[in-house]
Motif scaffolding. Structure first.
Motif, PDB file in Angstrom:
ATOM      1  N   SER A 267       1.102  -0.983   0.098  1.00 32.12           N
ATOM      2  CA  SER A 267       0.140  -0.090   0.428  1.00 32.12           C
ATOM      3  C   SER A 267       0.573   1.346   0.187  1.00 32.12           C
ATOM      4  CB  SER A 267      -1.130  -0.173   0.729  1.00 32.12           C
ATOM      5  OG  SER A 267      -1.805  -0.850   1.388  1.00 32.12           O
ATOM      6  N   TYR A 268       1.708   1.762  -0.924  1.00 31.16           N
ATOM      7  CA  TYR A 268       2.703   2.686  -1.131  1.00 31.16           C
ATOM      8  C   TYR A 268       1.360   3.778  -1.101  1.00 31.16           C
ATOM      9  CZ  TYR A 268       1.557   3.200  -6.583  1.00 31.16           C
ATOM     10  OH  TYR A 268       0.818   3.413  -7.179  1.00 31.16           O
ATOM     11  N   GLN A 269       1.120   4.391  -1.244  1.00 32.71           N
ATOM     12  CA  GLN A 269       0.483   5.967  -0.879  1.00 32.71           C
ATOM     13  C   GLN A 269      -0.004   5.859   0.484  1.00 32.71           C
ATOM     14  OE1 GLN A 269      -3.438   5.075  -3.572  1.00 32.71           O
ATOM     15  NE2 GLN A 269      -1.923   6.612  -5.128  1.00 32.71           N
ATOM     16  N   LEU A 270      -0.627   4.509   0.858  1.00 35.03           N
ATOM     17  CA  LEU A 270      -0.437   4.795   2.410  1.00 35.03           C
ATOM     18  C   LEU A 270       0.490   4.642   3.355  1.00 35.03           C
ATOM     19  CD1 LEU A 270      -2.296   3.924   5.186  1.00 35.03           C
ATOM     20  CD2 LEU A 270      -1.873   1.719   4.678  1.00 35.03           C
ATOM     21  N   ALA A 271       1.492   4.323   2.867  1.00 33.89           N
ATOM     22  CA  ALA A 271       2.711   3.846   2.963  1.00 33.89           C
ATOM     23  C   ALA A 271       3.625   5.657   3.270  1.00 33.89           C
ATOM     24  CB  ALA A 271       3.926   3.035   2.575  1.00 33.89           C
ATOM     25  N   ARG A 272       3.707   6.139   1.930  1.00 35.62           N
ATOM     26  CA  ARG A 272       4.243   7.206   2.077  1.00 35.62           C
ATOM     27  C   ARG A 272       3.000   8.142   3.548  1.00 35.62           C
ATOM     28  NH1 ARG A 272       3.798   8.428  -4.113  1.00 35.62           N
ATOM     29  NH2 ARG A 272       4.977   6.833  -4.851  1.00 35.62           N
ATOM     30  N   THR A 273       1.414   8.072   3.990  1.00 38.86           N
ATOM     31  CA  THR A 273       1.193   8.598   5.062  1.00 38.86           C
ATOM     32  C   THR A 273       1.734   8.773   6.107  1.00 38.86           C
ATOM     33  OG1 THR A 273      -0.820   9.730   3.834  1.00 38.86           O
ATOM     34  CG2 THR A 273      -0.755   9.552   5.873  1.00 38.86           C
ATOM     35  N   LEU A 274       1.667   6.908   6.287  1.00 37.31           N
ATOM     36  CA  LEU A 274       2.359   6.854   7.534  1.00 37.31           C
ATOM     37  C   LEU A 274       4.020   7.110   7.483  1.00 37.31           C
ATOM     38  CD1 LEU A 274       1.016   3.122   7.600  1.00 37.31           C
ATOM     39  CD2 LEU A 274      -0.301   5.892   8.070  1.00 37.31           C
ATOM     40  N   PHE A 275       4.546   7.080   6.595  1.00 36.83           N
ATOM     41  CA  PHE A 275       6.110   7.570   6.518  1.00 36.83           C
ATOM     42  C   PHE A 275       6.207   9.239   7.175  1.00 36.83           C
ATOM     43  CE2 PHE A 275       7.642   4.302   4.612  1.00 36.83           C
ATOM     44  CZ  PHE A 275       9.098   3.499   5.462  1.00 36.83           C
ATOM     45  N   GLU A 276       5.042   9.815   6.551  1.00 36.55           N
ATOM     46  CA  GLU A 276       5.390  11.548   6.568  1.00 36.55           C
ATOM     47  C   GLU A 276       4.747  12.117   8.183  1.00 36.55           C
ATOM     48  OE1 GLU A 276       6.098  14.989   5.446  1.00 36.55           O
ATOM     49  OE2 GLU A 276       6.276  12.881   4.689  1.00 36.55           O
ATOM     50  N   HIS A 277       4.036  10.927   8.115  1.00 40.37           N
ATOM     51  CA  HIS A 277       3.843  11.162  10.203  1.00 40.37           C
ATOM     52  C   HIS A 277       4.450   9.848  11.243  1.00 40.37           C
ATOM     53  CE1 HIS A 277       1.231  13.449   7.606  1.00 40.37           C
ATOM     54  NE2 HIS A 277       0.546  14.041   9.026  1.00 40.37           N
ATOM     55  N   ASP A 278       5.696   9.769  10.734  1.00 43.95           N
ATOM     56  CA  ASP A 278       6.377   8.637  11.837  1.00 43.95           C
ATOM     57  C   ASP A 278       5.900   8.102  12.563  1.00 43.95           C
ATOM     58  OD1 ASP A 278       9.112   8.628  12.719  1.00 43.95           O
ATOM     59  OD2 ASP A 278       8.693   9.740  14.666  1.00 43.95           O
ATOM     60  N   LEU A 279       5.212   7.445  12.107  1.00 44.40           N
ATOM     61  CA  LEU A 279       4.008   5.955  12.362  1.00 44.40           C
ATOM     62  C   LEU A 279       4.610   4.994  12.079  1.00 44.40           C
ATOM     63  CD1 LEU A 279       0.464   7.605  12.290  1.00 44.40           C
ATOM     64  CD2 LEU A 279       1.800   6.815  14.242  1.00 44.40           C
ATOM     65  N   VAL A 280       5.510   4.680  10.926  1.00 51.77           N
ATOM     66  CA  VAL A 280       6.728   3.385  11.090  1.00 51.77           C
ATOM     67  C   VAL A 280       7.385   3.059  11.529  1.00 51.77           C
ATOM     68  CG1 VAL A 280       7.668   2.490   9.088  1.00 51.77           C
ATOM     69  CG2 VAL A 280       5.735   4.043   8.213  1.00 51.77           C
ATOM     70  N   ASP A 281       8.095   1.617  12.067  1.00 47.16           N
ATOM     71  CA  ASP A 281       8.885   1.246  12.398  1.00 47.16           C
ATOM     72  C   ASP A 281      10.049   0.397  12.482  1.00 47.16           C
ATOM     73  OD1 ASP A 281       7.379   2.309  15.506  1.00 47.16           O
ATOM     74  OD2 ASP A 281       6.502   0.476  14.529  1.00 47.16           O
ATOM     75  N   GLU A 282       8.996  -0.541  11.082  1.00 47.67           N
ATOM     76  CA  GLU A 282      10.094  -1.087  10.318  1.00 47.67           C
ATOM     77  C   GLU A 282       9.899  -1.148   8.488  1.00 47.67           C
ATOM     78  OE1 GLU A 282      11.483  -5.768  10.368  1.00 47.67           O
ATOM     79  OE2 GLU A 282      11.435  -4.533  12.307  1.00 47.67           O
ATOM     80  N   LEU A 283      10.758  -0.789   8.057  1.00 51.15           N
ATOM     81  CA  LEU A 283      10.637  -1.080   6.199  1.00 51.15           C
ATOM     82  C   LEU A 283      11.645  -2.750   5.890  1.00 51.15           C
ATOM     83  CD1 LEU A 283       9.478  -0.216   3.411  1.00 51.15           C
ATOM     84  CD2 LEU A 283      11.779   0.679   3.734  1.00 51.15           C
ATOM     85  N   ARG A 284      10.550  -3.262   5.211  1.00 50.42           N
ATOM     86  CA  ARG A 284      11.774  -4.851   4.994  1.00 50.42           C
ATOM     87  C   ARG A 284      10.500  -4.562   2.916  1.00 50.42           C
ATOM     88  NH1 ARG A 284       7.850  -8.442   8.709  1.00 50.42           N
ATOM     89  NH2 ARG A 284       9.785  -8.005  11.159  1.00 50.42           N
ATOM     90  N   LEU A 285      12.071  -4.368   2.587  1.00 51.81           N
ATOM     91  CA  LEU A 285      11.875  -4.526   1.179  1.00 51.81           C
ATOM     92  C   LEU A 285      12.391  -5.891   0.572  1.00 51.81           C
ATOM     93  CD1 LEU A 285      13.239  -0.883   0.339  1.00 51.81           C
ATOM     94  CD2 LEU A 285      11.441  -1.520   0.147  1.00 51.81           C
ATOM     95  N   VAL A 286      11.736  -6.497  -0.224  1.00 49.88           N
ATOM     96  CA  VAL A 286      12.073  -7.482  -1.434  1.00 49.88           C
ATOM     97  C   VAL A 286      12.536  -6.933  -2.715  1.00 49.88           C
ATOM     98  CG1 VAL A 286      11.858  -9.447  -2.752  1.00 49.88           C
ATOM     99  CG2 VAL A 286      10.879  -9.219  -0.269  1.00 49.88           C
ATOM    100  N   VAL A 287      14.290  -6.816  -3.026  1.00 48.00           N
ATOM    101  CA  VAL A 287      14.986  -6.406  -3.976  1.00 48.00           C
ATOM    102  C   VAL A 287      14.294  -7.294  -4.956  1.00 48.00           C
ATOM    103  CG1 VAL A 287      16.326  -4.793  -5.096  1.00 48.00           C
ATOM    104  CG2 VAL A 287      15.765  -4.797  -2.733  1.00 48.00           C
ATOM    105  N   PHE A 288      14.204  -6.751  -6.331  1.00 47.94           N
ATOM    106  CA  PHE A 288      13.830  -7.927  -7.885  1.00 47.94           C
ATOM    107  C   PHE A 288      15.666  -6.549  -8.790  1.00 47.94           C
ATOM    108  CE2 PHE A 288      10.011  -9.233  -5.542  1.00 47.94           C
ATOM    109  CZ  PHE A 288      10.268 -10.398  -6.510  1.00 47.94           C
ATOM    110  N   PRO A 289      16.103  -8.215  -9.230  1.00 52.18           N
ATOM    111  CA  PRO A 289      17.487  -7.268 -10.476  1.00 52.18           C
ATOM    112  C   PRO A 289      16.460  -6.966 -11.509  1.00 52.18           C
ATOM    113  CG  PRO A 289      16.893 -10.041  -9.678  1.00 52.18           C
ATOM    114  CD  PRO A 289      16.216  -9.426  -9.137  1.00 52.18           C
ATOM    115  N   VAL A 290      15.370  -5.828 -11.112  1.00 47.41           N
ATOM    116  CA  VAL A 290      15.126  -5.448 -12.873  1.00 47.41           C
ATOM    117  C   VAL A 290      15.048  -3.382 -12.682  1.00 47.41           C
ATOM    118  CG1 VAL A 290      13.024  -5.080 -12.363  1.00 47.41           C
ATOM    119  CG2 VAL A 290      13.410  -5.219 -14.104  1.00 47.41           C
ATOM    120  N   VAL A 291      15.672  -3.031 -13.367  1.00 49.03           N
ATOM    121  CA  VAL A 291      14.995  -2.084 -13.639  1.00 49.03           C
ATOM    122  C   VAL A 291      14.395  -1.261 -14.532  1.00 49.03           C
ATOM    123  CG1 VAL A 291      16.643   0.580 -14.410  1.00 49.03           C
ATOM    124  CG2 VAL A 291      18.068  -1.405 -13.425  1.00 49.03           C
ATOM    125  N   LEU A 292      13.247  -0.784 -13.780  1.00 48.37           N
ATOM    126  CA  LEU A 292      11.753  -0.248 -15.184  1.00 48.37           C
ATOM    127  C   LEU A 292      12.326   0.927 -15.120  1.00 48.37           C
ATOM    128  CD1 LEU A 292       9.017  -1.832 -12.980  1.00 48.37           C
ATOM    129  CD2 LEU A 292      10.009  -2.752 -14.137  1.00 48.37           C
TER     130      LEU A 292
END
Length: 194
Positions: free
Chosen positions: A130-155
């Motif tokens: 939910s990247y739109q929700l994520a942006r809001t939560l980051f902006e308001h300092d509500l996120v505690d941890e971020l986990r990313l799975v990086v795929f080897p592709v450049v778009l």
């Protein structure tokens, strides 16, 4: 107190694109997730299951909630069973009758509602895809941890996890490991008071 974890796991290209990994949105560069098969996706599924089993609840925006609900409500198996039974919260001003069982709609101000949810729940409150929700939560300092799975592709184009922010956000690496033959799981905690 709950811990907001942006994950699910959060799939991202090397250049930060999170838009339409499975191609369902018909984004011209979408479908990059499904291009990786075999061992990569088998191991990705193990990570997703482990995370779902550890989570106290899922928190979604309306669009990703409807997408995942339509996809998982009819499935069975260990991951589907967990997703279908776990508590789910969806931030939406328009959703009135959620079809996915064990769902609560957060209709008020999202920052207020998520802050309240963090106080009321113990354990991980996972926010997947939910990247739109994520942006809001980051902006308001509500996120505690971020986990990313990086795929080897450049778009080269597409919606990225982070948009414009009002300030710099420092993070501290918690874990980095290979998944399958070509994916990488990166976990970061927000470095508050650093």
């Amino acid at each position: 107190m709950g811990k907001i974890v942006m994950s699910g796991p959060q799939n991202v290209s090397l250049d930060g694109v999170v838009q339409d990994p499975d191609g369902a949105e018909k984004f011209e560069l979408g479908g990059w997730f499904v291009e990786f098969g075999g061992k990569d996706l088998e191991e990705w599924n193990k990570v997703a299951l482990d995370e779902a089993l550890r989570a106290e609840a899922w928190l979604r925006g309306r669009r990703s909630y409807e997408f995942f609900g339509a996809r998982w409500r009819r499935r069975s198996g260990e991951l589907a069973d967990r997703l279908n039974t776990m508590p789910k919260y969806v931030a939406s001003s328009t959703l009135e009758d959620p079809e996915w069982n064990n769902t609560t709609v957060l209709t008020g101000d999202v920052v207020t509602e998520v802050s309240k949810l963090k106080r009321e729940l113990d354990g991980e409150i996972v926010v997947p895809a939910s990247y739109q929700l994520a942006r809001t939560l980051f902006e308001h300092d509500l996120v505690d941890e971020l986990r990313l799975v990086v795929f080897p592709v450049v778009l080269g184009s597409g919606e990225r996890l982070f948009g414009e922010t009002s300030e710099k956000t420092a993070m501290r690496l918690v874990e980095a490991r290979t998944i399958g033959d070509g994916l990488v799981l990166l976990s970061y905690e927000l470095a508050r008071n650093a």
